[in-house]
Scaffold this motif. Structure first.
Motif, PDB file in Angstrom:
ATOM      1  N   MET A  26       0.682  -0.903  -0.049  1.00 47.66           N
ATOM      2  CA  MET A  26       0.056  -0.019  -0.137  1.00 47.66           C
ATOM      3  C   MET A  26       0.741   1.255   0.029  1.00 47.66           C
ATOM      4  SD  MET A  26      -3.384  -0.601   0.196  1.00 47.66           S
ATOM      5  CE  MET A  26      -4.141   0.776   0.852  1.00 47.66           C
ATOM      6  N   GLN A  27       2.074   1.152   0.025  1.00 49.84           N
ATOM      7  CA  GLN A  27       3.157   2.424   0.009  1.00 49.84           C
ATOM      8  C   GLN A  27       2.685   3.554  -0.844  1.00 49.84           C
ATOM      9  OE1 GLN A  27       5.154   2.773   2.708  1.00 49.84           O
ATOM     10  NE2 GLN A  27       5.275   4.603   2.209  1.00 49.84           N
ATOM     11  N   PRO A  28       2.518   2.997  -2.048  1.00 44.81           N
ATOM     12  CA  PRO A  28       2.144   4.165  -3.105  1.00 44.81           C
ATOM     13  C   PRO A  28       0.969   4.894  -2.853  1.00 44.81           C
ATOM     14  CG  PRO A  28       2.727   2.216  -4.447  1.00 44.81           C
ATOM     15  CD  PRO A  28       2.558   1.886  -2.751  1.00 44.81           C
ATOM     16  N   ILE A  29      -0.173   4.244  -2.476  1.00 48.56           N
ATOM     17  CA  ILE A  29      -1.314   4.935  -2.167  1.00 48.56           C
ATOM     18  C   ILE A  29      -1.334   5.621  -0.780  1.00 48.56           C
ATOM     19  CG2 ILE A  29      -2.412   3.146  -1.109  1.00 48.56           C
ATOM     20  CD1 ILE A  29      -3.985   5.803  -3.406  1.00 48.56           C
ATOM     21  N   VAL A  30      -0.599   5.300   0.223  1.00 47.83           N
ATOM     22  CA  VAL A  30      -0.316   6.088   1.381  1.00 47.83           C
ATOM     23  C   VAL A  30       0.212   7.303   1.242  1.00 47.83           C
ATOM     24  CG1 VAL A  30      -1.266   4.137   3.129  1.00 47.83           C
ATOM     25  CG2 VAL A  30       1.346   4.697   2.785  1.00 47.83           C
ATOM     26  N   ILE A  33      -1.846   9.844  -0.367  1.00 46.38           N
ATOM     27  CA  ILE A  33      -2.759  10.533   0.396  1.00 46.38           C
ATOM     28  C   ILE A  33      -2.060  11.310   1.371  1.00 46.38           C
ATOM     29  CG2 ILE A  33      -4.276   9.831   2.437  1.00 46.38           C
ATOM     30  CD1 ILE A  33      -5.072   7.319   1.218  1.00 46.38           C
ATOM     31  N   SER A  34      -0.756  10.935   2.081  1.00 48.81           N
ATOM     32  CA  SER A  34       0.105  11.863   2.856  1.00 48.81           C
ATOM     33  C   SER A  34       0.105  13.277   2.169  1.00 48.81           C
ATOM     34  CB  SER A  34       1.137  11.210   3.197  1.00 48.81           C
ATOM     35  OG  SER A  34       1.904  12.004   4.305  1.00 48.81           O
ATOM     36  N   ALA A  35       0.761  12.928   0.876  1.00 48.80           N
ATOM     37  CA  ALA A  35       1.076  14.310   0.027  1.00 48.80           C
ATOM     38  C   ALA A  35      -0.139  15.285   0.187  1.00 48.80           C
ATOM     39  CB  ALA A  35       1.480  14.010  -1.320  1.00 48.80           C
ATOM     40  N   ASP A  36      -1.346  14.674  -0.329  1.00 52.18           N
ATOM     41  CA  ASP A  36      -2.609  15.446  -0.320  1.00 52.18           C
ATOM     42  C   ASP A  36      -2.882  16.054   1.153  1.00 52.18           C
ATOM     43  OD1 ASP A  36      -4.784  15.999  -2.343  1.00 52.18           O
ATOM     44  OD2 ASP A  36      -6.016  15.125  -0.543  1.00 52.18           O
ATOM     45  N   MET A  37      -2.834  15.102   2.034  1.00 51.89           N
ATOM     46  CA  MET A  37      -2.988  15.913   3.395  1.00 51.89           C
ATOM     47  C   MET A  37      -2.290  17.315   3.592  1.00 51.89           C
ATOM     48  SD  MET A  37      -3.542  12.295   5.153  1.00 51.89           S
ATOM     49  CE  MET A  37      -3.473  12.753   7.046  1.00 51.89           C
ATOM     50  N   VAL A  38      -0.973  16.990   3.248  1.00 46.25           N
ATOM     51  CA  VAL A  38      -0.100  18.299   3.437  1.00 46.25           C
ATOM     52  C   VAL A  38      -0.675  19.382   2.613  1.00 46.25           C
ATOM     53  CG1 VAL A  38       2.351  19.293   2.937  1.00 46.25           C
ATOM     54  CG2 VAL A  38       1.922  17.042   4.021  1.00 46.25           C
ATOM     55  N   ALA A  93       3.414   1.748   5.026  1.00 45.88           N
ATOM     56  CA  ALA A  93       2.682   0.647   4.695  1.00 45.88           C
ATOM     57  C   ALA A  93       3.603  -0.658   5.193  1.00 45.88           C
ATOM     58  CB  ALA A  93       2.319   0.512   3.478  1.00 45.88           C
ATOM     59  N   THR A  94       2.922  -1.341   5.850  1.00 39.75           N
ATOM     60  CA  THR A  94       3.672  -2.602   6.053  1.00 39.75           C
ATOM     61  C   THR A  94       2.579  -3.847   5.710  1.00 39.75           C
ATOM     62  OG1 THR A  94       2.780  -2.971   8.433  1.00 39.75           O
ATOM     63  CG2 THR A  94       4.741  -1.760   8.037  1.00 39.75           C
ATOM     64  N   LYS A  95       3.024  -5.151   6.026  1.00 39.64           N
ATOM     65  CA  LYS A  95       2.219  -6.140   5.837  1.00 39.64           C
ATOM     66  C   LYS A  95       0.798  -6.212   6.802  1.00 39.64           C
ATOM     67  CE  LYS A  95       2.581 -11.193   5.357  1.00 39.64           C
ATOM     68  NZ  LYS A  95       3.443 -12.355   5.358  1.00 39.64           N
ATOM     69  N   ASN A  96       0.945  -5.340   7.715  1.00 38.52           N
ATOM     70  CA  ASN A  96      -0.236  -5.548   8.821  1.00 38.52           C
ATOM     71  C   ASN A  96      -0.825  -4.026   8.767  1.00 38.52           C
ATOM     72  OD1 ASN A  96       0.406  -8.306   9.424  1.00 38.52           O
ATOM     73  ND2 ASN A  96       1.988  -7.758  10.787  1.00 38.52           N
ATOM     74  N   SER A  97      -0.227  -3.118   8.269  1.00 37.83           N
ATOM     75  CA  SER A  97      -0.986  -1.897   8.686  1.00 37.83           C
ATOM     76  C   SER A  97      -0.609  -0.918   7.631  1.00 37.83           C
ATOM     77  CB  SER A  97      -0.820  -1.392  10.076  1.00 37.83           C
ATOM     78  OG  SER A  97       0.685  -1.201  10.330  1.00 37.83           O
ATOM     79  N   ALA A  98      -1.118   0.420   7.511  1.00 39.92           N
ATOM     80  CA  ALA A  98      -0.747   1.242   6.504  1.00 39.92           C
ATOM     81  C   ALA A  98      -1.292   2.594   7.249  1.00 39.92           C
ATOM     82  CB  ALA A  98      -1.526   1.157   5.192  1.00 39.92           C
ATOM     83  N   TYR A 172      -9.954   9.741  -0.270  1.00 37.20           N
ATOM     84  CA  TYR A 172      -9.349   9.066  -0.284  1.00 37.20           C
ATOM     85  C   TYR A 172      -9.634   7.330  -0.221  1.00 37.20           C
ATOM     86  CZ  TYR A 172      -6.700  13.123   1.639  1.00 37.20           C
ATOM     87  OH  TYR A 172      -6.159  14.322   1.833  1.00 37.20           O
ATOM     88  N   LEU A 173     -10.923   7.125   0.309  1.00 38.24           N
ATOM     89  CA  LEU A 173     -11.527   5.992  -0.048  1.00 38.24           C
ATOM     90  C   LEU A 173     -11.769   5.643  -1.549  1.00 38.24           C
ATOM     91  CD1 LEU A 173     -14.574   6.014   2.481  1.00 38.24           C
ATOM     92  CD2 LEU A 173     -12.652   4.858   2.644  1.00 38.24           C
TER      93      LEU A 173
END
Length: 182
Positions: A26-30, A33-38, A93-98, A172-173
């Motif tokens: 999920m790293q590309p999508i988070v 999202i983070s860049a958009d939040m900034v 993003a990790t295997k268990n969370s993002a 974001y959804l």
């Protein structure tokens, strides 16, 4: 009598496996999202509004007088520009969370975001006194005279600059759904 139903779920299993792999990556999508939040937080400063588009309360008479005396602008939360410049994003993003987040390292940000009331607050005004006797409000570094007073009660209104609007949540959804379905 016996009835047997045979269902081939191999295609379904492949689809589930692909989605699980996407969730693990999920790293590309988070990051997006983070860049958009900034960006959205910076826009809140420019528009002087909260994430849900409520205008910030006007500056107090005292603040306006102090800033004008120092030759500074009157934009809300932008006395020095340090708070705006300190807005950063982070995503992981990790295997268990993002997660994706936005924030600042400025200690006074909490007061601006949520507001505060101070009792018996010491306030210092810094002046530059010239040889001809003229006196001008200035910053601490340039001052050669300090006037200190106690304010019985000082109220700083909340001026929320970090947060999620309904539009942001929906966006974001949508991005996450599109990413998982691609």
């Amino acid at each position: 009598m016996e009835i047997t139903m045979k269902i081939d779920i191999s295609k379904f299993e492949d689809s589930i496996k692909k989605k699980l792999q996407k969730i693990e990556m999920m790293q590309p999508i988070v990051d997006k999202i983070s860049a958009d939040m900034v960006k959205e937080t910076q826009l809140n400063f420019m528009k002087e509004q909260s994430p849900d588009e409520k205008k910030w309360e006007d500056l107090s008479f005292y603040t306006l007088r102090m800033r004008r005396g120092e030759g500074k602008g009157i934009k809300k939360l932008q006395d020095t520009g340090q708070l705006l410049q300190s807005i950063t994003g982070k995503a992981k993003a990790t295997k268990n969370s993002a997660y994706a987040l936005v924030g600042t390292n400025k200690e006074y940000a909490r007061t601006q975001q949520f507001g505060a009331t101070f009792e018996n607050k010491e306030i210092s005004k810094y002046y530059k006194i010239y040889k001809n006797g003229a006196m001008k409000l200035t910053n601490k570094k340039k001052a050669n005279y300090v006037e200190t007073s106690i304010m019985k009660k000082m109220v700083i209104p909340a001026r929320q600059f970090i947060g999620f609007s309904d539009k942001m949540k929906k966006r974001y959804l949508k991005w996450i759904e599109e990413y998982l379905n691609s």
